[in-house]
Design a protein around this motif. Structure first.
Motif, short mmCIF file in Angstrom:
data_model
loop_
_atom_site.label_atom_id
_atom_site.label_comp_id
_atom_site.label_asym_id
_atom_site.label_seq_id
_atom_site.Cartn_x
_atom_site.Cartn_y
_atom_site.Cartn_z
N VAL A 179 0.83 -1.21 0.00
CA VAL A 179 0.00 0.00 0.00
C VAL A 179 0.87 1.26 0.00
CG1 VAL A 179 -1.97 -1.16 1.06
CG2 VAL A 179 -0.33 0.03 2.53
N VAL A 180 2.04 1.19 0.61
CA VAL A 180 2.94 2.35 0.55
C VAL A 180 3.61 2.44 -0.81
CG1 VAL A 180 5.04 3.36 1.52
CG2 VAL A 180 3.26 2.48 3.05
N ASP A 181 3.93 1.31 -1.43
CA ASP A 181 4.43 1.34 -2.81
C ASP A 181 3.45 2.09 -3.72
OD1 ASP A 181 6.70 -0.11 -2.21
OD2 ASP A 181 5.90 -2.03 -2.94
N GLU A 182 2.16 1.76 -3.58
CA GLU A 182 1.13 2.40 -4.40
C GLU A 182 1.06 3.90 -4.09
OE1 GLU A 182 -2.00 1.64 -7.37
OE2 GLU A 182 -0.45 0.35 -6.49
N ALA A 183 1.16 4.24 -2.81
CA ALA A 183 1.12 5.64 -2.41
C ALA A 183 2.30 6.42 -2.98
CB ALA A 183 1.10 5.74 -0.88
N LEU A 184 3.47 5.82 -2.96
CA LEU A 184 4.65 6.50 -3.48
C LEU A 184 4.56 6.71 -4.99
CD1 LEU A 184 7.52 4.84 -1.41
CD2 LEU A 184 6.26 6.96 -0.95
N LYS A 185 3.99 5.74 -5.68
CA LYS A 185 3.79 5.92 -7.13
C LYS A 185 2.81 7.06 -7.39
CE LYS A 185 2.77 3.44 -11.40
NZ LYS A 185 2.00 4.58 -11.97
N PHE A 186 1.75 7.12 -6.58
CA PHE A 186 0.79 8.21 -6.73
C PHE A 186 1.47 9.55 -6.53
CE2 PHE A 186 -1.86 11.21 -4.33
CZ PHE A 186 -2.82 11.51 -5.30
N ILE A 187 2.29 9.68 -5.50
CA ILE A 187 2.99 10.95 -5.25
C ILE A 187 3.89 11.29 -6.42
CG2 ILE A 187 4.73 12.06 -3.79
CD1 ILE A 187 3.58 10.47 -1.42
N GLY A 188 4.54 10.28 -6.99
CA GLY A 188 5.42 10.53 -8.12
C GLY A 188 4.69 10.95 -9.37
N ASP A 189 3.44 10.50 -9.53
CA ASP A 189 2.67 10.77 -10.75
C ASP A 189 1.81 12.02 -10.67
OD1 ASP A 189 3.72 8.47 -11.81
OD2 ASP A 189 1.93 7.24 -11.44
N VAL A 190 1.59 12.56 -9.47
CA VAL A 190 0.56 13.58 -9.31
C VAL A 190 0.96 14.93 -9.88
CG1 VAL A 190 1.27 14.43 -7.02
CG2 VAL A 190 -1.16 14.40 -7.64
N GLY A 191 2.25 15.17 -10.04
CA GLY A 191 2.67 16.45 -10.60
C GLY A 191 2.63 17.56 -9.57
N ALA A 192 2.33 18.80 -10.04
CA ALA A 192 2.40 19.98 -9.18
C ALA A 192 1.10 20.25 -8.42
CB ALA A 192 2.78 21.20 -10.01
N LYS A 193 0.05 19.51 -8.71
CA LYS A 193 -1.23 19.78 -8.05
C LYS A 193 -1.16 19.37 -6.58
CE LYS A 193 -5.10 18.83 -10.02
NZ LYS A 193 -6.21 18.08 -10.66
N PRO A 194 -1.90 20.04 -5.71
CA PRO A 194 -1.97 19.57 -4.33
C PRO A 194 -2.66 18.22 -4.29
CG PRO A 194 -3.60 21.29 -4.71
CD PRO A 194 -2.73 21.24 -5.94
N PHE A 195 -2.24 17.39 -3.35
CA PHE A 195 -2.82 16.05 -3.28
C PHE A 195 -3.26 15.72 -1.86
CE2 PHE A 195 1.79 15.34 -2.77
CZ PHE A 195 1.82 14.57 -1.61
N ALA A 196 -4.22 14.81 -1.80
CA ALA A 196 -4.70 14.26 -0.53
C ALA A 196 -4.59 12.75 -0.63
CB ALA A 196 -6.14 14.68 -0.25
N LEU A 197 -3.80 12.17 0.24
CA LEU A 197 -3.49 10.74 0.20
C LEU A 197 -3.89 10.10 1.52
CD1 LEU A 197 -1.93 8.18 -0.83
CD2 LEU A 197 0.16 9.27 0.07
N PHE A 198 -4.67 9.04 1.43
CA PHE A 198 -5.08 8.27 2.60
C PHE A 198 -4.50 6.86 2.47
CE2 PHE A 198 -8.03 11.69 2.25
CZ PHE A 198 -8.46 11.98 3.54
N VAL A 199 -3.61 6.51 3.39
CA VAL A 199 -3.01 5.17 3.42
C VAL A 199 -3.59 4.45 4.62
CG1 VAL A 199 -0.91 3.81 3.58
CG2 VAL A 199 -0.90 5.97 2.30
N THR A 200 -4.35 3.39 4.37
CA THR A 200 -5.06 2.68 5.44
C THR A 200 -4.51 1.26 5.54
OG1 THR A 200 -6.82 2.23 3.84
CG2 THR A 200 -7.15 4.07 5.32
N PHE A 201 -3.60 1.08 6.47
CA PHE A 201 -2.92 -0.20 6.64
C PHE A 201 -3.90 -1.29 7.11
CE2 PHE A 201 0.47 2.95 7.30
CZ PHE A 201 1.47 2.44 6.48
N HIS A 202 -3.59 -2.53 6.80
CA HIS A 202 -4.36 -3.69 7.28
C HIS A 202 -3.82 -4.21 8.60
CE1 HIS A 202 -4.95 -3.55 2.90
NE2 HIS A 202 -6.12 -4.10 3.12
N ALA A 203 -2.63 -3.83 8.95
CA ALA A 203 -1.95 -4.33 10.14
C ALA A 203 -2.06 -3.30 11.27
CB ALA A 203 -0.48 -4.59 9.81
#
Length: 438
Positions: A179-203
């Motif tokens: 889930v953090v791998d996916e989050a990091l890819k999202f941050i890398g792809d989002v560009g200059a726009k502000p982003f809101a990221l929710f990472v909800t662990f299963h553990a």
């Protein structure tokens, strides 16, 4: 009678006033992590160096509350800013049950999108019972990108993730890392726009499965289930560290608000055959998951935002999941929903050295609680009132002086008791009441 000038004064010292335009928002939610499970919250053994450092760079929220003492209702409160009983999510959602967050609800990502944010969910959703298209998905509630499971998953090599409506299939690796791998890819792809990221662990929710290197940290412990649990928490810590390091490396440190917390208190055994890793700690509090005592929903909270929050500080003013909707909307410069009851308040005035106006106190209701008669509670200042479903039995505690809720003060604080009883009666949501905007 019910004001808390001392705790407010402590809170005001936690923040600095500085203007930051539309910061990025990252919310990290562990699953069944107890208040006392982190080093920076007093655990004597579990190693959490990255979260400890996050606390040293920000503020520890020592009176931070989840939305309920169980998962689905807590998540409903987080995303909507409303008591989950208002939205019809009264218990954990069983797969195939037909229960889901109503499409009429408005969520934080929907409001943030209207303010120009790009949004992402990576992890556990648990606000529907099916991911087959018959029930609303994270995409229907404002997430531009989502990588999620309906409820739990195998921690190691999961096979039930859905990405933007399409099954991903079998994956290799640990769910906390994926889930953090996916989050990091999202941050890398989002560009200059502000982003809101929710990472909800299963553990560290059951069933716990922890990679060998993280279990090995605790090789001196005789109980293998304890090694699993402690290692699972340390893995979450490692993954949070990866995410923070990426933000820092990209120059996003000062312009990103990061909040770490848990969806409810630690798992208790309760006679369930699958609950074999119940080694979580509620710290000084009474009760665990499913309980209306503090240990059920008082959870660790760490807020890092270097541009605005003083490092190595502590805030004891009560803040809860329902406060995130109005607070994050204010941060983004957009109005929260105005056509429905919101149970939270905007806590951002604290950042400017101002008091928080909370006309409706923090309150919880879990009709299936496992702690004797208690089903509802309300907190106002240092005081907390518990009641049964019929509101015939009560207990009043000063949870600042008596964190373990051992001394009922109803008899010697009659004015406080009557005031809070009146508030509790006003806020109670009958079990048979359907989902409503009221």
């Amino acid at each position: 009678m019910l004001s808390t000038p001392l705790s407010l004064a402590i809170a005001l010292a936690c923040f600095t006033a500085a203007d930051t335009a539309k910061p990025n928002i990252v919310v990290l939610v562990a699953d069944d992590l107890g208040y006392g499970d982190l080093g920076c919250f007093g655990h004597p053994r579990i190693k959490t160096p990255h979260l400890d450092r996050m606390a040293s760079e920000g503020v520890r929220l020592t009176s931070f509350y989840s939305g309920a003492p169980i998962c689905s209702p807590s998540r409903a409160a987080l995303f909507t800013g409303r008591n989950p009983n208002r939205v019809g999510v009264r218990d954990w959602i069983k797969g195939g049950s037909g229960v889901h967050l109503p499409r009429t609800e408005i969520t934080i990502p929907q409001r943030l999108k209207s303010a120009g944010y790009t949004t992402c969910l990576s992890g556990k959703w648990h606000l529907n019972s099916r991911f087959d298209g018959s029930e609303p998905t994270p995409g229907d509630f404002g997430f531009d990108h989502w990588f999620a499971t309906q409820n739990n998953t195998a921690h190691q090599n999961p096979a039930n993730f859905i990405r933007n409506g399409k099954p991903v299939g079998a994956l290799k690796g640990h769910a906390s890392t994926l889930v953090v791998d996916e989050a990091l890819k999202f941050i890398g792809d989002v560009g200059a726009k502000p982003f809101a990221l929710f990472v909800t662990f299963h553990a560290p929710h059951e069933q716990v499965a922890t990679p060998g290197p993280y279990k090995a940290i605790y090789s001196d412990l005789k109980d293998p289930t304890m090694r699993d649990y402690y290692g699972s928490v340390s893995l979450i810590d490692h993954e949070v560290g990866r995410l923070l390091e990426t933000l820092d490396a990209r120059g996003l440190r000062d312009q990103t608000l990061v909040l770490f917390t848990s969806d409810n208190g630690p798992q208790a055994l309760l006679g369930y055959p699958n609950a074999i890793h119940s080694h979580g700690s509620a710290g000084p509090f009474r009760g665990m998951k499913l309980s209306m005592y503090e240990g059920g929903y008082r959870v660790p909270g760490i807020l890092r935002w270097p541009a605005r929050v003083k490092a190595a500080t502590e805030c004891s003013v009560p803040i809860g999941f329902t406060d995130l909707m109005p607070s994050l909307c204010a941060l983004a410069g957009v109005e929260p929903p105005v056509d429905r009851t919101l149970d939270g308040v905007n806590f951002l005035p604290l950042l400017d050295g101002k008091p928080v106006d909370r006309p409706r106190p923090l309150h919880w209701q879990f009709d299936y609680a496992d702690n004797g008669p208690w089903r509802v509670s309300v907190r106002r200042g240092p005081w907390k009132l518990l009641a049964d479903a019929k509101q015939e039995q009560f207990a009043l505690y000063n949870v600042v002086e008596d964190a373990a809720e051992t001394r009922d003060r109803a008899a010697d604080q009659p004015e406080v008791f009557k005031a809070m009883q009146s508030e509790l009666e006003r806020l109670y949501i009958p079990e048979n009441k359907p989902a409503s905007l009221d």
